[in-house]
Design an enzyme around this catalytic site. Sequence first.
Site, short mmCIF file in Angstrom:
data_model
loop_
_atom_site.label_atom_id
_atom_site.label_comp_id
_atom_site.label_asym_id
_atom_site.label_seq_id
_atom_site.Cartn_x
_atom_site.Cartn_y
_atom_site.Cartn_z
N GLY A 278 37.48 39.58 -8.97
CA GLY A 278 36.97 38.07 -8.70
C GLY A 278 36.32 38.16 -7.04
N ARG B 264 27.81 44.02 4.74
CA ARG B 264 26.80 44.17 5.76
C ARG B 264 27.45 44.77 6.92
NH1 ARG B 264 26.71 40.72 10.43
NH2 ARG B 264 24.77 40.56 11.53
N ARG C 174 34.81 43.43 -13.88
CA ARG C 174 36.03 44.36 -14.00
C ARG C 174 35.88 45.21 -15.24
NH1 ARG C 174 37.69 38.56 -13.42
NH2 ARG C 174 39.16 38.33 -11.59
N ASP D 139 44.17 43.58 -5.52
CA ASP D 139 45.04 44.60 -5.64
C ASP D 139 44.76 45.38 -7.16
OD1 ASP D 139 47.73 42.06 -7.09
OD2 ASP D 139 45.75 42.36 -7.59
N THR E 67 39.69 38.52 -1.64
CA THR E 67 40.07 37.68 -2.71
C THR E 67 40.59 36.28 -2.40
OG1 THR E 67 41.90 37.01 -4.40
CG2 THR E 67 42.60 38.39 -2.83
N ASP F 248 42.72 34.27 -3.17
CA ASP F 248 44.15 33.97 -3.43
C ASP F 248 45.16 34.34 -2.27
OD1 ASP F 248 43.85 35.42 -6.90
OD2 ASP F 248 43.35 33.54 -5.83
N ASP G 281 47.03 36.79 -1.87
CA ASP G 281 48.15 37.18 -2.38
C ASP G 281 48.30 38.76 -2.33
OD1 ASP G 281 47.29 37.57 -5.89
OD2 ASP G 281 46.07 38.00 -4.10
N ARG H 146 40.04 11.81 -3.38
CA ARG H 146 41.06 10.67 -2.67
C ARG H 146 40.06 9.38 -2.70
NH1 ARG H 146 46.07 10.15 -1.30
NH2 ARG H 146 46.08 12.31 -0.26
N GLY I 250 44.37 30.38 -7.36
CA GLY I 250 45.45 31.23 -6.53
C GLY I 250 46.44 32.21 -7.63
N ARG I 251 45.84 32.07 -8.81
CA ARG I 251 46.42 32.88 -9.55
C ARG I 251 48.03 32.79 -9.72
NH1 ARG I 251 44.03 37.42 -12.20
NH2 ARG I 251 42.35 37.54 -10.81
O1 F6P Z 1 41.73 36.22 -8.07
C1 F6P Z 1 40.90 35.22 -7.76
C2 F6P Z 1 40.64 34.16 -8.81
O2 F6P Z 1 39.58 32.99 -8.55
C3 F6P Z 1 42.06 33.39 -9.31
O3 F6P Z 1 42.29 32.66 -8.38
C4 F6P Z 1 41.74 33.09 -10.65
O4 F6P Z 1 43.02 32.81 -11.47
C5 F6P Z 1 41.11 34.26 -11.17
O5 F6P Z 1 40.41 34.87 -10.22
C6 F6P Z 1 39.83 33.62 -12.28
O6 F6P Z 1 39.47 35.11 -12.85
P1 F6P Z 1 37.99 34.80 -13.80
O7 F6P Z 1 36.75 35.01 -12.43
O8 F6P Z 1 38.06 36.13 -14.28
O9 F6P Z 1 37.67 33.54 -14.26
#
Ligand code: F6P
Length: 328
Positions: A15, A25, A76, A107, A130, A132, A134, A159, A175-176
């Site tokens: 992602g 850069r 991917r 990862d 990323t 996330d 994570d 809001r 945030g996966r």
């Molecule tokens: O890992 C980054 C992320 O944006 C996650 O937060 C999300 O769940 C995932 O990628 C979405 O994946 P894709 O871009 O394949 O829809």
Amino acid sequence: MNKTISKIAVLTSGGDSPGMNAAIRSVVRSCAYHRIDCVGIFRGYQGMIEGDFKEMNARSVNHIINKGGTILKSARSKDFMTKEGRLKAFYQLKNHNVDAFVVIGGDGSFTGAMVFNKEFDFPIIGIPGTIDNDIYGTNFTLGYDTALNTAVEAIDKIRDTASSHNRLFFVEVMGRDVGHIALNVGVGAGAEEILIPEEDLGLDRLLDSLKKSRKSGKTSSIVVVAEGDKTGDNVFELAKYIEEHMPTYEVRVSVLGHMQRGGSPSCFDRVLASRMGVKAIETLLDGKSNYMIGIKDNKMILTPLDMAIKGETEIDAELIQVSDIMTT
Ligand code: F6P
């Protein structure tokens, strides 16, 4: 690793995230600084397999530090999961006289790099890119800070309409499987409730808390839900359940989605990316491989890639305490 490094490739994988261009850069300009040739690989590992390479120099990366996304594109690659695909990638690298590569990704991308290194003893360095946050071995991943600001700005806008219509909004953030974005954005946006996968407080507690807020005079509320949260089947089911049990509350749902992946990187992410790119090249030129560049207590550190892949990040317990107090 005792091979001389005279040409380094850089690629982005998985992602995308704001700051990837700033990291590209930095890698390219660090190579130029050390008089090392540099080549960009398009579309991640798939482009490596297909030989989608482009020579790069210090001028190739003009005016990209402030751009979201990645000029090298990302993808991917199922082919890279096969030995045959990785062998093709290896031959492409050799044919282009590439001695090492820097992969900017998450990862999953690091796992592919580790397998590749084991099979071909090919020097690699990872930069954590990323939103996330994570990945074990760094306080911050590239894009996380920008994603937090994007999401907070979006929730501030929600809001406005929630308070104008006395509505309850469920806002899903990315945030996966982890809740770092949701927790920080929830506190930053003053959300009444924050649901994260690291906590399972249950539907009844949520309902009671929202009823208490209502009784205390709140006429509108925001519930930030991490996409990996398991309180309900999904954010729409959650909203339906609350609407059925609080009929006086109009409920709406907003899924922020991929906007959190875009936008011009924050200064923090641009500086982090610049520091990580420099460290990545220095590490390769020091003869080191299989490390991820990270930042801890504002210092650049190296984490063995297999630890970065296997390790887990912890949710910030002190920030959970802060969010509990803020929602009094
Ligand atoms: O890992 C980054 C992320 O944006 C996650 O937060 C999300 O769940 C995932 O990628 C979405 O994946 P894709 O871009 O394949 O829809």
